[in-house]
Design a protein around this motif. Sequence first.
Motif, PDB file in Angstrom:
ATOM      1  N   ALA A 197       0.704  -1.151  -0.123  1.00 23.47           N
ATOM      2  CA  ALA A 197      -0.150   0.251   0.121  1.00 23.47           C
ATOM      3  C   ALA A 197       0.700   1.615   0.210  1.00 23.47           C
ATOM      4  O   ALA A 197       0.642   2.116  -0.373  1.00 23.47           O
ATOM      5  CB  ALA A 197      -0.585  -0.006   1.217  1.00 23.47           C
ATOM      6  N   THR A 198       1.890   1.368   0.450  1.00 23.21           N
ATOM      7  CA  THR A 198       2.762   2.671   1.036  1.00 23.21           C
ATOM      8  C   THR A 198       3.414   2.457  -0.539  1.00 23.21           C
ATOM      9  O   THR A 198       3.384   3.633  -1.113  1.00 23.21           O
ATOM     10  CB  THR A 198       4.077   2.242   2.097  1.00 23.21           C
ATOM     11  N   ALA A 199       3.701   1.538  -1.412  1.00 19.03           N
ATOM     12  CA  ALA A 199       4.075   1.148  -2.869  1.00 19.03           C
ATOM     13  C   ALA A 199       3.486   2.135  -3.860  1.00 19.03           C
ATOM     14  O   ALA A 199       3.946   3.070  -4.126  1.00 19.03           O
ATOM     15  CB  ALA A 199       5.393   0.033  -3.047  1.00 19.03           C
ATOM     16  N   ALA A 200       2.527   1.962  -3.780  1.00 20.08           N
ATOM     17  CA  ALA A 200       1.217   2.354  -4.669  1.00 20.08           C
ATOM     18  C   ALA A 200       1.714   3.700  -4.203  1.00 20.08           C
ATOM     19  O   ALA A 200       1.022   4.240  -5.071  1.00 20.08           O
ATOM     20  CB  ALA A 200       0.198   1.722  -4.066  1.00 20.08           C
ATOM     21  N   ALA A 201       0.810   4.018  -2.827  1.00 18.82           N
ATOM     22  CA  ALA A 201       0.625   5.637  -1.766  1.00 18.82           C
ATOM     23  C   ALA A 201       1.765   6.504  -2.800  1.00 18.82           C
ATOM     24  O   ALA A 201       1.245   7.457  -3.222  1.00 18.82           O
ATOM     25  CB  ALA A 201       0.251   5.681  -0.681  1.00 18.82           C
ATOM     26  N   ALA A 202       3.380   5.782  -2.775  1.00 17.11           N
ATOM     27  CA  ALA A 202       4.552   6.768  -3.351  1.00 17.11           C
ATOM     28  C   ALA A 202       4.131   6.694  -4.809  1.00 17.11           C
ATOM     29  O   ALA A 202       4.829   7.447  -5.340  1.00 17.11           O
ATOM     30  CB  ALA A 202       5.325   6.180  -3.001  1.00 17.11           C
ATOM     31  N   GLY A 203       3.764   5.782  -5.348  1.00 15.97           N
ATOM     32  CA  GLY A 203       3.883   6.128  -6.689  1.00 15.97           C
ATOM     33  C   GLY A 203       2.307   6.846  -7.474  1.00 15.97           C
ATOM     34  O   GLY A 203       2.296   7.733  -8.330  1.00 15.97           O
ATOM     35  N   GLU A 204       1.532   6.454  -6.591  1.00 15.69           N
ATOM     36  CA  GLU A 204       0.121   7.782  -6.749  1.00 15.69           C
ATOM     37  C   GLU A 204       0.664   8.917  -6.797  1.00 15.69           C
ATOM     38  O   GLU A 204       0.951   9.776  -7.693  1.00 15.69           O
ATOM     39  CB  GLU A 204      -0.399   7.416  -6.174  1.00 15.69           C
ATOM     40  N   ALA A 205       1.999   9.243  -5.634  1.00 19.92           N
ATOM     41  CA  ALA A 205       2.216  10.587  -5.184  1.00 19.92           C
ATOM     42  C   ALA A 205       3.432  11.294  -6.751  1.00 19.92           C
ATOM     43  O   ALA A 205       3.209  12.377  -7.247  1.00 19.92           O
ATOM     44  CB  ALA A 205       2.645  11.051  -3.804  1.00 19.92           C
ATOM     45  N   ALA A 206       3.703  10.386  -6.807  1.00 25.74           N
ATOM     46  CA  ALA A 206       4.769  10.963  -8.162  1.00 25.74           C
ATOM     47  C   ALA A 206       4.486  10.473  -9.349  1.00 25.74           C
ATOM     48  O   ALA A 206       4.928  12.054 -10.386  1.00 25.74           O
ATOM     49  CB  ALA A 206       6.060  10.052  -7.841  1.00 25.74           C
ATOM     50  N   ASP A 207       3.141  10.438  -9.733  1.00 32.65           N
ATOM     51  CA  ASP A 207       2.166  10.722 -10.535  1.00 32.65           C
ATOM     52  C   ASP A 207       1.960  11.952 -10.854  1.00 32.65           C
ATOM     53  O   ASP A 207       2.090  13.252 -11.740  1.00 32.65           O
ATOM     54  CB  ASP A 207       1.326   9.646 -10.922  1.00 32.65           C
ATOM     55  N   ALA A 208       1.058  12.093  -9.573  1.00 32.30           N
ATOM     56  CA  ALA A 208       0.715  13.459  -9.490  1.00 32.30           C
ATOM     57  C   ALA A 208       1.567  14.782  -9.142  1.00 32.30           C
ATOM     58  O   ALA A 208       1.291  15.819 -10.149  1.00 32.30           O
ATOM     59  CB  ALA A 208      -0.407  13.246  -7.720  1.00 32.30           C
ATOM     60  N   THR A 209       2.873  14.364  -8.437  1.00 31.11           N
ATOM     61  CA  THR A 209       3.825  15.705  -8.626  1.00 31.11           C
ATOM     62  C   THR A 209       4.195  15.729 -10.297  1.00 31.11           C
ATOM     63  O   THR A 209       4.527  16.872 -10.666  1.00 31.11           O
ATOM     64  CB  THR A 209       5.133  15.029  -7.627  1.00 31.11           C
ATOM     65  N   ALA A 210       4.517  14.359 -11.604  1.00 26.06           N
ATOM     66  CA  ALA A 210       4.498  14.610 -12.550  1.00 26.06           C
ATOM     67  C   ALA A 210       3.435  15.363 -13.261  1.00 26.06           C
ATOM     68  O   ALA A 210       3.907  16.301 -13.482  1.00 26.06           O
ATOM     69  CB  ALA A 210       4.703  12.969 -12.902  1.00 26.06           C
ATOM     70  N   ASP A 211       2.358  15.562 -12.437  1.00 26.94           N
ATOM     71  CA  ASP A 211       0.975  16.076 -13.732  1.00 26.94           C
ATOM     72  C   ASP A 211       1.503  17.540 -13.060  1.00 26.94           C
ATOM     73  O   ASP A 211       1.030  18.049 -13.840  1.00 26.94           O
ATOM     74  CB  ASP A 211       0.200  15.137 -13.290  1.00 26.94           C
ATOM     75  N   ALA A 212       1.812  17.352 -12.181  1.00 26.40           N
ATOM     76  CA  ALA A 212       1.781  18.858 -11.545  1.00 26.40           C
ATOM     77  C   ALA A 212       2.530  19.970 -11.974  1.00 26.40           C
ATOM     78  O   ALA A 212       2.239  21.043 -12.873  1.00 26.40           O
ATOM     79  CB  ALA A 212       1.735  18.800  -9.695  1.00 26.40           C
ATOM     80  N   ALA A 213       3.895  19.184 -12.131  1.00 25.13           N
ATOM     81  CA  ALA A 213       5.227  19.948 -12.813  1.00 25.13           C
ATOM     82  C   ALA A 213       4.359  20.100 -14.213  1.00 25.13           C
ATOM     83  O   ALA A 213       4.892  21.351 -14.755  1.00 25.13           O
ATOM     84  CB  ALA A 213       6.056  18.783 -12.998  1.00 25.13           C
ATOM     85  N   LYS A 214       4.259  19.168 -15.269  1.00 31.75           N
ATOM     86  CA  LYS A 214       3.572  19.275 -16.569  1.00 31.75           C
ATOM     87  C   LYS A 214       2.492  20.937 -16.463  1.00 31.75           C
ATOM     88  O   LYS A 214       2.883  21.538 -17.165  1.00 31.75           O
ATOM     89  CB  LYS A 214       2.654  18.059 -16.778  1.00 31.75           C
ATOM     90  N   ASP A 215       1.832  20.608 -15.867  1.00 36.44           N
ATOM     91  CA  ASP A 215       0.295  21.930 -15.776  1.00 36.44           C
ATOM     92  C   ASP A 215       1.686  23.014 -15.317  1.00 36.44           C
ATOM     93  O   ASP A 215       1.165  24.365 -16.301  1.00 36.44           O
ATOM     94  CB  ASP A 215      -0.271  21.898 -14.934  1.00 36.44           C
ATOM     95  N   ALA A 216       2.046  23.153 -14.519  1.00 36.38           N
ATOM     96  CA  ALA A 216       3.032  24.406 -13.830  1.00 36.38           C
ATOM     97  C   ALA A 216       3.634  24.771 -15.161  1.00 36.38           C
ATOM     98  O   ALA A 216       4.093  26.293 -15.980  1.00 36.38           O
ATOM     99  CB  ALA A 216       3.800  23.634 -13.016  1.00 36.38           C
TER     100      ALA A 216
END
Length: 109
Positions: free
Chosen positions: A55-74
């Motif tokens: 569950a921790t690994a999955a959450a970390a992966g989702e957080a990384a994806d969200a960060t990448a999406d936020a960086a792209k949006d920025a």
Amino acid sequence: MRKIIIASMAAAAFSLGACSEKTQDAASETATSAADDAAAAGDAAADAAAGAADATAAAAGEAADATADAAKDAGNAVEGTVNAAGDAADKAGDKIAEETKKAEANDKK
């Protein structure tokens, strides 16, 4: 009478020996059961820890994806801002050229 007492004592000793063997067997079964319970609890704890790690690994992966999406949006927002600033500078340059032409025309009069 002495024989009866000795026979009774022998029977009592034999009974105590049999009781003791039953007690030892019961204690052995109890210890085995406790060991099995401890092993099952250990297995359950290991399974829970593995589930938590997944569950921790999955959450970390989702957080990384969200960060990448936020960086792209920025990045897109910065690009939009730069383009808008460039358009504003072009319009300002055009306005300056237009006003300069008007001023030159007034000077010629």
